[in-house]
Design an enzyme around this catalytic site. Structure first.
Site, short mmCIF file in Angstrom:
data_model
loop_
_atom_site.label_atom_id
_atom_site.label_comp_id
_atom_site.label_asym_id
_atom_site.label_seq_id
_atom_site.Cartn_x
_atom_site.Cartn_y
_atom_site.Cartn_z
N GLY A 216 0.81 -1.21 0.00
CA GLY A 216 0.00 0.00 0.00
C GLY A 216 0.84 1.26 0.00
N GLY A 219 4.83 1.25 0.29
CA GLY A 219 5.77 0.86 -0.77
C GLY A 219 5.65 -0.59 -1.16
N GLY A 245 -1.65 -3.10 -8.85
CA GLY A 245 -1.00 -4.39 -8.60
C GLY A 245 -0.70 -5.14 -9.88
CG ASP A 246 -3.82 -6.21 -12.34
OD1 ASP A 246 -3.64 -7.16 -11.56
OD2 ASP A 246 -4.94 -5.72 -12.58
#
Length: 302
Positions: A216, A219, A245-246
């Site tokens: 988050g 880092g 995230g992807d």
């Protein structure tokens, strides 16, 4: 070539509204419709970064046809396995006040054992250097579906990156994949009493080639047999975080495609920059290339 596996493909619908009010009536502004699912987002980012990609997964029904058509229109090569069920949809409502997105995800169609076998048997292993698997598992598939793919890939000298959580994360680590998850998924699998660094190290101890964990606003962490590193975030970024995230997974897969032994501090710098650059874009699967190139050298890795 990077093959991206999305076992629960979707047709993503994004609505832009001036302000999201629970229980209110909204006038929709811009509407975006395109193929989605975490693996498709990974493929889009990897292609933007200059890599050849192949989208793999299941499609069914009219919605599945729309997904296949949109992938073709987007210039993404795909090899999709038909199923009897109807491909799911997701709806994202982007709030014009602060750019945050509210997401509604359908569960997806059940996949039968013979449909799963058909996908595994038609995998084009000879064309792949890296297999990136990500996203939820549709009903009907075993919890170890991703680790099964990782084992098949390992037998054919194809490296794997698996973005998952829970018991599937542990199974992927034991299968020797590079594993990718977020801090919440890591703690769900290993317990709340671990730091992210200790959790990533433990995944490597379980057998993972490496572990990359997004944390988050704190880092990102990477661990391998050579050490553990934490990358600090660049700056606070407002926007749509659904594809961040992807974007990280895409950078990790690209690094493995380029080198059998990536320099993980360098990979972290790129992954943090790409994740932040993804937040600036209105839909998952895109990144702001100018921001990515500006931020990448600024990321501090310890």
């Amino acid at each position: 070539m990077i093959g991206t596996v999305t076992l629960n493909l979707a047709l993503d619908v994004t609505y832009a509204v001036d302000e999201l009010v629970v229980g209110g009536s909204h006038r929709v502004g811009e509407i975006r419709v395109r193929a989605g699912g975490k693996g498709v987002n990974v493929a889009r980012v990897a292609a933007t970064l200059g890599h050849q990609v192949l989208v793999l997964g299941f499609v069914g029904g009219v919605t599945g046809e729309q997904v296949a058509e949109e992938l073709f229109d987007a210039g993404l090569t795909s090899l999709l396995t038909p199923i009897k069920g109807e491909t799911r949809r997701t709806v994202a409502i982007v709030n014009g006040v602060d750019g945050d997105a509210t997401i509604f995800n359908e569960a997806g169609p059940a996949v039968a054992a013979d449909e799963w076998r058909a996908l595994t048997e038609r995998m084009p292993w000879q064309r792949l250097g890296v297999l990136a698997c990500s996203g939820s598992l549709p009903p009907g598939l075993p919890a170890n579906a991703y680790s099964e793919l990782a084992t098949l890939a390992w037998q054919r000298d194809v490296r794997t990156v698996i973005d998952t959580g829970g018991q599937a994360l542990l199974a992927a680590a034991e299968a020797g994949a590079v594993v990718r998850s977020n801090a919440a998924e890591l703690r769900e699998a290993l317990g709340d009493d671990l730091t992210v660094e200790d959790g990533a190290r433990r995944l490597v101890d379980f057998g993972a080639t490496a572990a990359v964990i997004t944390d988050g606003p704190r880092g990102m962490v990477a661990a391998s047999r050579d050490g553990v590193w934490r990358a600090d975030p660049v700056e606070r970024v407002a926007g749509n975080p659904t594809g961040a995230g992807d974007a990280c997974t895409a950078v990790v897969a690209a690094a493995i495609a380029e080198s059998a032994q990536p320099d993980w501090p360098t990979v972290l710098k790129s992954a943090v920059a790409a994740s932040a650059a993804a937040v600036l874009t209105p839909v998952a699967g895109d990144i702001d290339l100018a921001a990515y190139r500006r931020w990448q050298p600024q990321v501090v890795v310890r």
